[in-house]
Design a protein around this motif. Structure first.
Motif, short mmCIF file in Angstrom:
data_model
loop_
_atom_site.label_atom_id
_atom_site.label_comp_id
_atom_site.label_asym_id
_atom_site.label_seq_id
_atom_site.Cartn_x
_atom_site.Cartn_y
_atom_site.Cartn_z
N LEU A 1 -6.43 103.28 -35.03
CA LEU A 1 -6.53 103.58 -36.46
C LEU A 1 -7.98 103.69 -36.89
O LEU A 1 -8.86 103.07 -36.27
CB LEU A 1 -5.88 102.46 -37.28
CG LEU A 1 -4.41 102.16 -37.03
CD1 LEU A 1 -3.99 100.93 -37.82
CD2 LEU A 1 -3.55 103.34 -37.42
N ASP B 1 -12.25 95.94 -41.25
CA ASP B 1 -13.34 95.36 -40.48
C ASP B 1 -13.65 93.95 -40.98
O ASP B 1 -13.52 93.64 -42.17
CB ASP B 1 -14.58 96.25 -40.63
CG ASP B 1 -15.68 95.88 -39.66
OD1 ASP B 1 -15.61 96.30 -38.49
OD2 ASP B 1 -16.61 95.16 -40.08
N ASP C 1 -2.16 101.47 -32.60
CA ASP C 1 -3.31 100.65 -32.97
C ASP C 1 -4.61 101.43 -33.01
O ASP C 1 -5.66 100.88 -33.32
CB ASP C 1 -3.44 99.47 -32.01
CG ASP C 1 -2.35 98.44 -32.21
OD1 ASP C 1 -1.78 98.37 -33.32
OD2 ASP C 1 -2.05 97.69 -31.27
N TRP D 1 -1.65 90.85 -41.99
CA TRP D 1 -2.47 90.11 -41.05
C TRP D 1 -1.62 89.89 -39.80
O TRP D 1 -0.66 89.10 -39.83
CB TRP D 1 -2.90 88.79 -41.64
CG TRP D 1 -3.73 88.93 -42.88
CD1 TRP D 1 -3.26 89.24 -44.13
CD2 TRP D 1 -5.13 88.80 -42.99
NE1 TRP D 1 -4.32 89.28 -45.02
CE2 TRP D 1 -5.47 89.02 -44.35
CE3 TRP D 1 -6.15 88.50 -42.08
CZ2 TRP D 1 -6.78 88.94 -44.80
CZ3 TRP D 1 -7.44 88.42 -42.55
CH2 TRP D 1 -7.75 88.64 -43.90
N GLY E 1 -1.29 93.86 -35.13
CA GLY E 1 -1.38 95.29 -35.35
C GLY E 1 -0.06 96.02 -35.29
O GLY E 1 0.97 95.48 -34.89
N PRO F 1 0.84 103.02 -40.87
CA PRO F 1 -0.48 102.40 -40.72
C PRO F 1 -1.58 103.30 -41.27
O PRO F 1 -1.58 104.51 -41.02
CB PRO F 1 -0.61 102.21 -39.22
CG PRO F 1 0.78 102.24 -38.69
CD PRO F 1 1.52 103.19 -39.59
N VAL G 1 -1.65 94.96 -47.34
CA VAL G 1 -2.45 94.45 -46.23
C VAL G 1 -1.56 93.49 -45.44
O VAL G 1 -0.79 92.72 -46.02
CB VAL G 1 -3.76 93.77 -46.71
CG1 VAL G 1 -3.50 92.54 -47.55
CG2 VAL G 1 -4.65 93.43 -45.52
N VAL H 1 -11.13 102.64 -39.22
CA VAL H 1 -11.54 101.30 -39.65
C VAL H 1 -12.16 101.39 -41.04
O VAL H 1 -13.06 102.19 -41.27
CB VAL H 1 -12.55 100.69 -38.65
CG1 VAL H 1 -13.02 99.32 -39.14
CG2 VAL H 1 -11.93 100.59 -37.26
N ARG I 1 -5.60 90.13 -37.18
CA ARG I 1 -6.60 90.68 -38.09
C ARG I 1 -5.89 91.53 -39.13
O ARG I 1 -4.74 91.91 -38.98
CB ARG I 1 -7.66 91.46 -37.33
CG ARG I 1 -7.12 92.62 -36.54
CD ARG I 1 -8.21 93.22 -35.67
NE ARG I 1 -7.85 94.57 -35.28
CZ ARG I 1 -8.66 95.43 -34.74
NH1 ARG I 1 -9.91 95.12 -34.52
NH2 ARG I 1 -8.25 96.64 -34.42
N GLY J 1 -5.17 101.88 -41.61
CA GLY J 1 -6.45 101.53 -41.00
C GLY J 1 -6.63 100.04 -40.84
O GLY J 1 -6.01 99.24 -41.54
N TRP J 2 -7.48 99.68 -39.89
CA TRP J 2 -7.90 98.29 -39.71
C TRP J 2 -8.90 97.93 -40.80
O TRP J 2 -9.63 98.79 -41.29
CB TRP J 2 -8.58 98.12 -38.36
CG TRP J 2 -7.67 98.26 -37.19
CD1 TRP J 2 -7.61 99.31 -36.32
CD2 TRP J 2 -6.71 97.31 -36.73
NE1 TRP J 2 -6.65 99.07 -35.37
CE2 TRP J 2 -6.09 97.85 -35.59
CE3 TRP J 2 -6.31 96.05 -37.19
CZ2 TRP J 2 -5.09 97.17 -34.88
CZ3 TRP J 2 -5.31 95.38 -36.49
CH2 TRP J 2 -4.72 95.94 -35.36
N TRP K 1 -4.83 94.72 -41.48
CA TRP K 1 -4.73 96.18 -41.45
C TRP K 1 -3.98 96.64 -42.69
O TRP K 1 -3.19 95.91 -43.27
CB TRP K 1 -4.11 96.69 -40.16
CG TRP K 1 -2.76 96.18 -39.77
CD1 TRP K 1 -2.47 94.96 -39.24
CD2 TRP K 1 -1.52 96.88 -39.86
NE1 TRP K 1 -1.13 94.87 -38.99
CE2 TRP K 1 -0.51 96.02 -39.35
CE3 TRP K 1 -1.15 98.16 -40.30
CZ2 TRP K 1 0.83 96.40 -39.28
CZ3 TRP K 1 0.19 98.52 -40.23
CH2 TRP K 1 1.16 97.65 -39.73
#
Length: 147
Positions: free
Chosen positions: A7, A123, A5, A30, A33, A118, A28, A9, A94, A120-121, A96
């Motif tokens: 990652l 924002d 997690d 949701w 993570g 992965p 993407v 952002v 959220r 990135g998250w 990612w």
């Protein structure tokens, strides 16, 4: 080695659009993570409880028919359509970005993805920008939230 997690952002809609323009096979997701999702790399159908053979995600790849429209609008819509999920799925959910390989389709015709990397998250500010971008379009549009 960093934690799953931990990652970078993605902080702006333009930054996400650039990432999509420079890469194929991005999705993407949701969820809570990759630290949670990569333990067994499967999703569960909410209706039936059936385990599926990959992670449920949504493609960010721009379809050929979209040309020459802005990638920014494409990405905004892809985020906007599912922006209700954190509210529906609970705390810690959220978006990612991940690279992966589609292995099947889920019951809502969503891609199921394996070989997950992965990226990135996303924002919360990107979600706000996506909502504003969709609101600027000529036609009214709502999320894919079901009643």
């Amino acid at each position: 080695m960093s934690a799953p997690d931990d990652l970078p952002v993605v902080r702006t809609l333009d930054e996400l659009a650039e990432l999509v323009e420079g890469n194929q096979g991005l999705y993407v997701r949701w969820s809570r993570g990759p630290g949670t999702d990569l333990r067994d790399v499967s999703s569960t159908d909410d209706l039936t409880g059936v385990s599926m053979p990959g992670l449920s995600a949504n493609s960010l790849d721009v379809e050929e028919w979209w040309e020459p429209r802005p990638v920014r609008v494409w990405v905004a819509r892809r985020l906007y359509d599912y922006a209700h999920l954190p509210h529906e799925k609970g705390p810690g959910v959220r978006p990612w970005v991940l690279a992966g390989k589609e292995c099947a389709r889920g019951p809502d015709n969503e891609p199921l993805v394996t070989d997950v990397h992965p990226m990135g998250w996303v924002d919360q500010e990107v979600i706000h920008e996506a909502k504003a971008e969709v609101a600027r379009q000529e036609k009214p549009w709502g999320t894919l939230r079901r009643g």
